[in-house]
Every structure is written in structure tokens, then in C-alpha cells.
Design a protein around this motif. Structure first.
Motif, mmCIF file in Angstrom:
data_model
loop_
_atom_site.group_PDB
_atom_site.id
_atom_site.type_symbol
_atom_site.label_atom_id
_atom_site.label_comp_id
_atom_site.label_asym_id
_atom_site.label_seq_id
_atom_site.Cartn_x
_atom_site.Cartn_y
_atom_site.Cartn_z
ATOM 1 N N GLU A 1 0.977 -1.502 -0.183
ATOM 2 C CA GLU A 1 -0.241 0.641 -0.046
ATOM 3 C C GLU A 1 0.962 1.101 0.181
ATOM 4 O O GLU A 1 0.436 2.417 -0.483
ATOM 5 N N ALA B 1 -2.175 -1.029 7.407
ATOM 6 C CA ALA B 1 -2.515 -1.540 6.318
ATOM 7 C C ALA B 1 -3.032 -3.424 7.225
ATOM 8 O O ALA B 1 -2.369 -4.378 8.499
ATOM 9 N N GLY C 1 -7.273 4.571 5.666
ATOM 10 C CA GLY C 1 -6.873 3.467 5.478
ATOM 11 C C GLY C 1 -7.331 3.016 7.278
ATOM 12 O O GLY C 1 -8.184 3.277 7.359
#
Ligand code: BGP
Length: 466
Positions: free
Chosen positions: A247, A305, A322
Motif C-alpha cells: 500500500e 494495513a 486507511g
């Protein structure tokens, strides 16, 4: 210890403070049709409920405001040039003189107090015409229009501005193609190839700006501007670590290209595996080699994440968002507060690139209450803002101790302004309160908040008194 020449200051963007949206020949920008920020619907033409049309009337009050910045001891003031003041449509050959004069006066006013301007060339304010008629940065013609614009302002302000940023938070185009890239095609209809083609055009334009800048004045310092957001693994599970890395890569790519002058391998892989085709025009590869002098970035939040689908529930954050970090608290707008993340990101940039770093945005958006100051005036007792900034600046100091080269710090929205993501005035960041409310009421009068005196002390002590 902060270095002697550390550039303390504050930051704003033209579209969020100037107002005067159609004064002196200015064309419309995409912001003039975004009355509700990135989440709300766009309008065809400006509507009265759009707070940016008046902003905080900085266009007419900048002298008073810069005087206040000088009182705090600012060494640097970051603002942007509204592209559509200079080229109202964006594709003209000749600039609008009245627009150029405004920034001449603004920069002169800064120099009067020994304040160095730091100028963003494109801060979420693409001329609307370029969006409507060319689809913004999807179109390669944008490179030429941008080059014409930057050449004009580089030449004009050759002796007035030294520090330049090419595109504000360039990686935010991944999330906000209209606001960030002027792309008129609705996000849902935009293919990944179109999106990455637009990114490529911006990267080429950015590198080209670096080249042009150095040709016009070899002393110019040109930086990229990245929305930084550390991505931590949600758990120690290696799958989460890899997820966080991947990410991160999607954003790291922007710094990589700006600093190393070529696409990183992980991005080539991502494009291959996602059938993303990006056309390189002849000469593009060469142009990308014009790398930046320094890296600048905004820092507000970190995120997590995870590879676990069930836990992958995304929260709010500076445009991107996120998975929330269970160990952190958030602002009233759900942006998680992580001062240590600033030390971490400074070290990360430095370890990878060994380029000077400039923190050009950081701050707390909060609702403020104007109260009597006990001396016949009014103020805001914004201890929460002081705490936020102190905690972050302590971490900047730590990074400097780690050996990171930090050029300066400009707090975001040093004077209250209209929010980028929600277009509200209620989300205030300033050391200076502006009496203007989201219903359009207010006198536009300025008041010093408690943080005004605090920041003044910080600057006077060069970060010694935090
Ligand atoms: C960044 C933008 C700024 C600014 C800031 C705070 O994304 O570069 O323009 O506004 O974030 O965000 P907001 O105004 O949405 O609170």
C-alpha cells in the motif's frame, strides 16, 4: 537542536483563503465548483454556498495578515499561485497582467518583513476550463499549458521567490482525480490506465518544471510535495507487513520518480499485473531525469494495513484514509493523531533519498470558540492545538537528532481558512482566528489565538522552548 537557519513559518493555499474568485480577470478554477469539498456534488458554475468564493478575503487583506505572520517571527510563508489568475482559461499564450501584479505585491509584502515565500505552483486549483475542455491531466496537452504557466511565473518572480513546489500532494490524485488532477471524467468511469497516464503527465510536467526553473535561475530550489502517510502493519503477521509495504509503494512511487528520475520496479510490476498501460512520449524518459532539489510533504496521519479482509475496514484520514490504528486517538474529523509517525516518516525519507526535507503542512483542524480575553478583546484558548504542535515538533527535533536534514516547518492553515476536504470554515487550523462562518456570517475580523503567542515563542527560541 534545530539548525540556525531553520525555516519556521506557516502555509496556506490560494483557493482556500484568497476569495475574490472572479476579481481582476481571474478565471474559474475547479474549486469554484466544489462547494462541499471532495465528498459533495460538484456544481456547474459557482454557487453562493461555496465558502471559497470569499475565503477569508486574503486577496484584499494580505497586508494585515502578513504583518501578523511577521509578528510571530515567520521566516517563510507558503502559499500558492492560483493558476487561473495568471491564465484564466489555462490554454492562452499570454498571461493576465493583473494576476501577476497581485503576486508581485504579495511577495514584496513578505520581503518587507524578511519572510521568504515558498510557492506551490498547483495546489488543487486547476483552471476549470482545462478540466472541462481537456479532461485535466489525462490529456498530454496539459504538460505544455503547465510549462507555459510555470515559465511565466519563474521569469516574473525570478528575484522574489527562491523555493518552489511543483504539485501539492501529487499522490492524492489516486483518491481525488478531480480535485488533484482536474480530471473531469467521473472517478467511477476513469480506467486505471487513464489514471496512471494522468499521473505520468504530471510527473513529466513536474520534472520539466525543475529543468525550466534551473535554466531561469540556477539558485531556485524546487521540491516535490507528497501527501505522506506512514502505513503500519495492523499486526506482526508478515502478511500484514507485506500488505503495508504494497500500500505504501503506491504512494512511494511519486517520491521515487521525483528523486531518482525513473519508475521503480515494484510499480512496473503493479502496472503489468493490473494491465495498466502508460504511453511514454519521445523524450519523457530523459525529462524525468530532472530530479528535485528537496522533498516536501504534508503530515497529518498514519494508518494501518492488513491482509485480513475482515479487518480491512477503512476509516477517515487526509484524503486517503486507511485502517485505523487501535493505539491512537483521532481529531474531531477522524484523523488519527500520531506525532511519532512524523519522526518515522522523516527518517524513512532521509534513509532512502538523502535529500533535504521540508515539512510544509502539519496541524490540527478543530472547532474553536472565540471568548473574551479578559483585556477587552477576544481570543481562542486553543491548548489542544498547542499540544498537537508541540508533540509533533518534539518529534521533528528527535529526527534532527537522528541526523535527518530538515529545512523547515510550515504549519498548515496558519490563519483559519476553508478546508480542502470538506469546504468548511468550522475546521480551523490557524494561530489567527477569522470571524467567518459556514453560513456566510461574520465580520472577517482577525483575532490572535493563544497558540499565536506560543508559536512566536517557539520561533524566537528556535525550537528551544517547546
Ligand atoms: C491537505 C491539503 C491542504 C489542506 C490540508 C488539511 O490535504 O494539501 O490543502 O487543506 O490537507 O485538510 P482539510 O482542509 O481537508 O482539513
Amino acid at each position: 537542536m534545530f539548525p540556525e537557519n531553520f525555516l519556521w513559518g506557516g502555509a496556506v493555499a490560494a483557493n482556500q483563503c484568497e476569495g475574490a474568485y472572479n476579481a481582476d480577470g481571474k478565471g474559474l478554477s475547479i474549486q469554484d465548483v466544489m462547494p462541499h469539498g471532495i465528498k459533495g456534488a460538484r456544481t456547474i458554475r459557482p454557487t453562493e454556498d461555496n465558502m471559497k468564493l470569499v475565503g477569508i478575503d486574503f486577496y484584499h487583506r494580505y497586508k494585515e495578515d502578513i504583518k501578523l505572520f511577521a509578528e510571530m517571527g515567520f521566516k517563510v510563508f507558503r502559499t500558492s499561485i492560483a493558476w487561473s489568475r495568471i491564465f484564466p482559461r489555462g490554454d492562452e499564450a499570454e498571461p493576465n497582467e493583473a494576476g501577476l501584479v497581485f503576486y508581485d505585491d504579495l511577495f514584496d509584502e513578505c520581503h518587507k518583513y524578511g519572510i521568504e515565500p515558498l510557492v506551490t505552483l498547483s495546489h488543487y486549483e486547476t483552471p476549470l476550463y482545462l478540466s472541462e475542455h481537456y479532461d485535466g491531466w489525462v490529456n498530454p496537452k496539459m504538460i505544455g499549458f503547465y510549462e507555459n504557466y510555470v515559465t511565466t511565473v519563474f521569469k516574473r518572480y525570478k528575484d522574489k521567490v527562491k523555493y518552489w513546489l511543483t504539485f501539492n500532494e501529487i499522490n492524492s490524485i489516486l483518491n481525488s482525480p478531480f480535485m488533484s488532477g482536474g480530471i473531469n471524467t467521473p472517478k467511477e468511469e476513469l480506467t486505471e490506465s487513464q489514471l496512471y497516464q494522468a499521473i505520468h503527465h504530471e510527473m513529466v510536467a513536474s520534472a520539466s518544471a525543475v529543468k525550466i526553473a534551473h535554466e531561469i535561475n540556477p539558485d531556485f530550489q524546487v521540491g516535490c510535495m507528497i501527501l505522506s502517510m506512514p502505513v503500519y502493519p495492523l499486526s506482526p503477521d508478515p502478511a500484514d507487513v507485506i500488505q503495508a509495504m504494497e500500500e505504501s509503494h503506491l504512494h512511494d512511487m511519486f517520491t521515487e520518480i521525483h528523486v531518482r528520475g525513473e519508475y521503480p520496479g515494484y510499480m512496473k510490476r503493479y502496472m503489468r499485473e493490473h494491465n495498466i498501460e502508460v504511453a511514454f512520449a519521445p523524450g519523457d524518459e530523459e525529462i524525468l531525469k530532472n530530479t528535485v532539489d528537496f522533498i516536501s510533504f504534508s503530515y497529518y496521519v498514519s494508518v494501518c494495513a492488513t491482509a485480513d479482509e475482515e479487518k480491512n475496514i477503512r476509516g477517515e484520514g487526509n484524503l486517503l484514509g486507511g485502517v485505523p490504528n487501535p493505539t491512537l486517538k483521532a481529531s474531531e474529523w477522524g484523523w488519527q493523531i500520531d506525532p511519532k509517525g512524523l519522526r518515522y516518516i522523516l527518517n524513512t525519507f532521509w534513509d532512502k533519498y538523502r535529500k533535504p526535507l521540508f515539512i510544509v503542512e502539519n496541524g490540527l483542524g478543530a472547532k474553536d470558540e472565540l471568548v473574551d480575553d479578559g483585556k477587552g478583546g477576544k481570543t481562542v484558548n486553543d491548548d489542544y492545538r498547542i499540544d498537537y504542535m508541540r508533540d509533533h515538533l518534539i518529534q521533528v527535533g528527535e529526527a534532527i537528532e537522528d541526523g535527518v536534514e530538515v529545512m523547515g516547518y510550515t504549519s498548515w492553515g496558519c490563519i483559519d481558512l476553508v478546508s480542502a476536504s470538506t469546504a468548511e470554515l468550522a475546521k480551523r487550523y490557524g494561530f489567527i482566528y477569522v470571524d467567518r462562518n459556514d453560513d456566510g456570517s461574520g465580520t472577517l475580523k482577525r483575532y490572535k489565538k493563544k497558540s499565536f503567542g506560543w508559536y512566536k515563542e517557539v520561533i524566537a527560541s528556535n525550537g528551544g522552548n517547546l
